[in-house]
Scaffold this active site. Structure first.
Site, PDB file in Angstrom:
ATOM      1  N   CYS A   1     -11.858   1.494  -0.344  1.00 37.40           N
ATOM      2  CA  CYS A   1     -13.042   2.335  -0.490  1.00 37.40           C
ATOM      3  C   CYS A   1     -13.287   3.149   0.777  1.00 37.40           C
ATOM      4  CB  CYS A   1     -14.318   1.550  -0.771  1.00 37.40           C
ATOM      5  SG  CYS A   1     -14.265   0.605  -2.290  1.00 37.40           S
TER       6      CYS A   1
ATOM      7  N   GLY B   1     -16.484  -2.878   0.864  1.00 35.46           N
ATOM      8  CA  GLY B   1     -16.416  -4.309   1.181  1.00 35.46           C
ATOM      9  C   GLY B   1     -16.776  -5.142  -0.038  1.00 35.46           C
TER      10      GLY B   1
ATOM     11  N   GLU C   1      11.733  -4.762   3.548  1.00 34.79           N
ATOM     12  CA  GLU C   1      10.932  -3.539   3.664  1.00 34.79           C
ATOM     13  C   GLU C   1      11.435  -2.466   2.691  1.00 34.79           C
ATOM     14  OE1 GLU C   1       8.173  -2.868   4.791  1.00 34.79           O
ATOM     15  OE2 GLU C   1       8.121  -0.712   5.137  1.00 34.79           O
TER      16      GLU C   1
ATOM     17  N   LYS D   1       9.115  -0.820  -0.176  1.00 31.32           N
ATOM     18  CA  LYS D   1       8.875   0.621  -0.281  1.00 31.32           C
ATOM     19  C   LYS D   1       9.158   1.095  -1.698  1.00 31.32           C
ATOM     20  CE  LYS D   1       6.895   1.250   2.484  1.00 31.32           C
ATOM     21  NZ  LYS D   1       6.479   0.508   3.605  1.00 31.32           N
TER      22      LYS D   1
ATOM     23  N   HIS E   1      22.127 -18.773  -3.974  1.00 32.69           N
ATOM     24  CA  HIS E   1      21.209 -19.861  -4.348  1.00 32.69           C
ATOM     25  C   HIS E   1      20.272 -19.465  -5.485  1.00 32.69           C
ATOM     26  CE1 HIS E   1      22.619 -22.242  -1.015  1.00 32.69           C
ATOM     27  NE2 HIS E   1      22.444 -21.206  -0.222  1.00 32.69           N
TER      28      HIS E   1
HETATM   29  C1  F6R Z   1       3.082  -1.116   2.675  1.00 31.23           C
HETATM   30  C2  F6R Z   1       1.828  -1.163   3.393  1.00 31.23           C
HETATM   31  C3  F6R Z   1       1.079  -2.442   3.405  1.00 31.23           C
HETATM   32  C4  F6R Z   1       0.464  -2.681   4.787  1.00 31.23           C
HETATM   33  C5  F6R Z   1      -0.427  -3.929   4.769  1.00 31.23           C
HETATM   34  C6  F6R Z   1      -0.972  -4.251   6.124  1.00 31.23           C
HETATM   35  O1  F6R Z   1       3.674   0.139   2.782  1.00 31.23           O
HETATM   36  O2  F6R Z   1       1.398  -0.202   3.953  1.00 31.23           O
HETATM   37  O3  F6R Z   1       1.880  -3.510   3.027  1.00 31.23           O
HETATM   38  O4  F6R Z   1       1.496  -2.838   5.714  1.00 31.23           O
HETATM   39  O5  F6R Z   1      -1.483  -3.708   3.878  1.00 31.23           O
HETATM   40  O6  F6R Z   1      -1.747  -3.214   6.617  1.00 31.23           O
HETATM   41  P1  F6R Z   1      -2.096  -3.107   8.151  1.00 31.23           P
HETATM   42  O7  F6R Z   1      -0.829  -2.827   8.886  1.00 31.23           O
HETATM   43  O8  F6R Z   1      -3.067  -1.969   8.243  1.00 31.23           O
HETATM   44  O9  F6R Z   1      -2.688  -4.403   8.553  1.00 31.23           O
END
Ligand code: F6R
Length: 609
Positions: A2, A101, A482, A486, A505
């Site tokens: 938000c 929040g 990663e 992505k 496994h």
């Molecule tokens: C994936 C991505 C999320 C953030 C995760 C943590 O591309 O952006 O997985 O890495 O929400 O966010 P931060 O780094 O802001 O704590």
């Protein structure tokens, strides 16, 4: 999660709020709305869907007013709908609130307020706030908000206006960020600094349990208990151009291409090739404290967790101390064993991730040494942590993290070398050699990015597949994770990341001609083992694409396709292997017509649990 925005001043309020909401949209985009105070009336407009729908609605039935608040939503309580969209109002439409929040005790508050005669129209937790303010309102909005927030439990950043106490916006914070932009006879309220940059770079960050009263002629601050607070104005270094697409189709693509510069900026002034020294003076943790640590615990979420995994290899290899990497969402609830000799490192792009912050608070409670690696100065994480190292990636707008991942790896490499030096476990010559190799990373990345078109063509061959397997070993294992993350988050294609050795496994059962495999295969200490994985996949009719060094003559004979990257020291290959994985995911998502910068169900800062 938000975005809230507010404006009071001489500009056209609706335009300023709309412009701000567009820049906050990456925080959530399932519904949006605004409320404008005009004379003694409050006019609300709300829509389901993205800001463009709100814009269309405002074009077809325009509103005008003196000041107001706006919101872009990422639903937590109540499905995305016009009714559940913010701003929410009290029984008579005299008090209106936007909120970021979760109000944890909203069920009991709602019950109490309903017994007092309040009627509720939505499924949201937020709706209790205007009613609670109404319950306490005796002509002074600030006082009513102050009484209300003291009854609210959970995390909130709230902005409220009232038709019965006009000429002010009252903002309160407990958890999620809220920043006030200071203009000339005009003031802005926002969840982050991005929307403010086109108007002002002078800002004041609200701290937890603080309230701001924003009027056209100034802002005053108090704590929830009513004590006045004097606050410093900060000048932010980011500029408005940083949050433009700059000719790229998507922010994500622009941010992928920014990585060479981001790494240069993050290294800048922190390393010397002549002496082999690393300078992290700004960290705020004394050399002696670093000298005595015998272990590190890295805590983070999502992509930041993956950079933490890369950091584990950097720190263990260079500084020779053991490193554990933990999901913040798990760690915060663990009966972890406090280790006074450990350094607890928290990694976060936003510095506002609820789980990471909660884990930091749990660690701080035990009086342990904490360090934050963060891209947002003045975030909750940097404020709460003893030490801070900033990643200089600039604002990241694409919801999928790319350049901040590279910046995090850069800081982790610096930290590993720095710790190694302080502990005296790395010779000057070796240090110089590592620094030299790190300094070559940006140029090598430029070479990869210049060949992005080849990755695009490759991606087009894979558009019809619904499942992918990503394999990597040793430092390439986090890159497999990663790469898979992505792909799934922006293209909605299922992908699994696995350490190569684990394939036999279980996951090997999945392999057939319909499940292509992406193998991260730099020529490193585990290359032969990775090659064995390739043969195992090929023997089961799987298609294999490998990310491999330019000099590697062997790999092409064994796989179907190769993405070439420049050779690099084996420890630092993640800097180079990550980028083709980002590009591959991007081009698949873009070709499938996905909303790359704002993937469904996601938000940039995850400020709820
Ligand atoms: C994936 C991505 C999320 C953030 C995760 C943590 O591309 O952006 O997985 O890495 O929400 O966010 P931060 O780094 O802001 O704590």
């Amino acid at each position: 999660m938000c975005g809230i925005i507010g404006y009071i001043g001489n500009k056209d309020t609706v335009s300023v709020l709309l412009d701000g909401l567009k820049k906050l949209e990456y925080r959530g985009y399932d519904s949006a709305g605004m409320a404008i105070v005009r004379g003694d009336r409050i006019i609300r407009k709300r829509v389901k869907g993205k800001i463009t729908f709100l814009e269309k609605e405002l074009k077809s039935s325009p509103i005008k007013g003196d000041y107001g608040v706006g919101h872009t939503r990422w639903a937590t309580h109540g499905r995305p709908s016009e009714e559940n969209a913010h701003p929410h109002q009290d029984c008579h439409g005299d008090i209106v609130v936007v909120h970021n929040g979760i109000i944890e005790n909203y069920v009991s508050l709602k019950e109490k307020l309903a017994n007092q005669g309040h009627t509720f129209k939505t499924e949201t937790d937020t709706e209790v706030i205007p009613h609670l303010i109404e319950q306490h309102f005796k002509g002074n909005l600030e006082e009513a908000v102050r009484q209300a927030v003291r009854e609210m439990e959970g995390a909130f950043a709230v902005a409220a206006v009232s038709a019965k106490d006009r000429g002010k916006i009252v903002v309160a914070r407990q958890g999620p960020p809220a920043v006030i932009g200071i203009g000339r006879d005009e003031y802005f309220i926002s969840s982050d600094i991005n929307p403010l940059l086109s108007y002002t770079r002078d800002v004041v960050f609200l701290q937890d349990r603080e309230i701001a009263v924003v009027r056209p002629d100034g802002v005053t601050f108090k704590t929830f208990s009513g004590r006045s607070v004097k606050k410093e104005i900060e000048h932010v270094a980011w500029n408005p151009v940083m949050i433009e697409k700059g000719g790229y189709k998507h922010f994500m693509l622009k941010e992928i291409f920014e990585q060479p510069q981001v790494i240069r900026d993050t290294f800048k002034g922190r390393m010397s090739l002549d002496t082999g020294s690393i300078y992290l003076d700004e960290m705020g943790i004394a050399e002696n404290d670093i000298k005595r640590i015998s272990r590190a615990v890295i805590i983070a979420c999502g992509t930041s967790f993956h950079s933490g995994l890369v950091g584990k290899y950097f720190i263990e290899t260079l500084a020779r101390i053991p490193v554990d990497v933990e999901y913040a969402s798990e760690y915060r609830y663990r009966d972890f064993i406090p280790d006074e000799k450990a350094l607890y490192i928290f990694i976060s792009q936003s510095g506002e991730t609820a789980d990471t912050l909660a884990a930091l608070k749990a660690v701080k409670k035990k009086d342990l040494l904490t360090l934050a690696l963060c891209n947002a100065d003045s975030s909750s994480l940097t404020r709460e942590s003893k030490g801070v190292l900033l990643t200089h990636a600039g604002p990241e707008i694409g919801v999928a993290a790319t350049k901040t991942f590279s910046a995090q790896m850069s800081v982790l490499a610096l930290f590993a070398l720095y710790t190694a030096q302080i502990k005296g476990v790395l010779s000057r010559e070796k240090s110089i050699a590592y620094i030299k190799e790190l300094q070559r990373v940006p140029h090598k990345l430029e070479i990869i990015l210049n060949a992005a078109e080849a990755v695009e063509l490759l991606a087009l061959d894979f558009l019809s597949y619904s499942h992918f397997l990503y394999l990597g070993r040793w430092v390439s294992y986090p890159i497999a994770l990663e790469g898979a993350l992505k792909l799934k988050e922006i293209s909605y294609v299922h992908a699994e990341g696995y350490p190569g050795g684990e394939m036999k496994h279980g996951p090997i059962a999945l392999i057939d001609e319909k499940m292509p495999t992406m193998v991260i295969a730099p020529k490193d200490r585990v290359f032969d083992k990775v090659l064995s994985n390739v043969f195992e996949v090929k023997a089961r009719l799987g298609t294999v694409t490998a990310v491999a060094f330019r000099s590697d003559k062997e790999i092409a004979k064994s796989v179907d396709k190769v993405i070439r990257i420049p050779d690099i020291h084996e420890l630092f290959s993640p800097f180079l292997t990550a980028v083709p994985m980002q590009l591959f995911a991007y081009y698949i998502a873009a070709a499938r017509g996905a909303d790359v910068d704002q993937p469904r169900n996601l938000a940039k800062s995850v400020t709820v649990e």
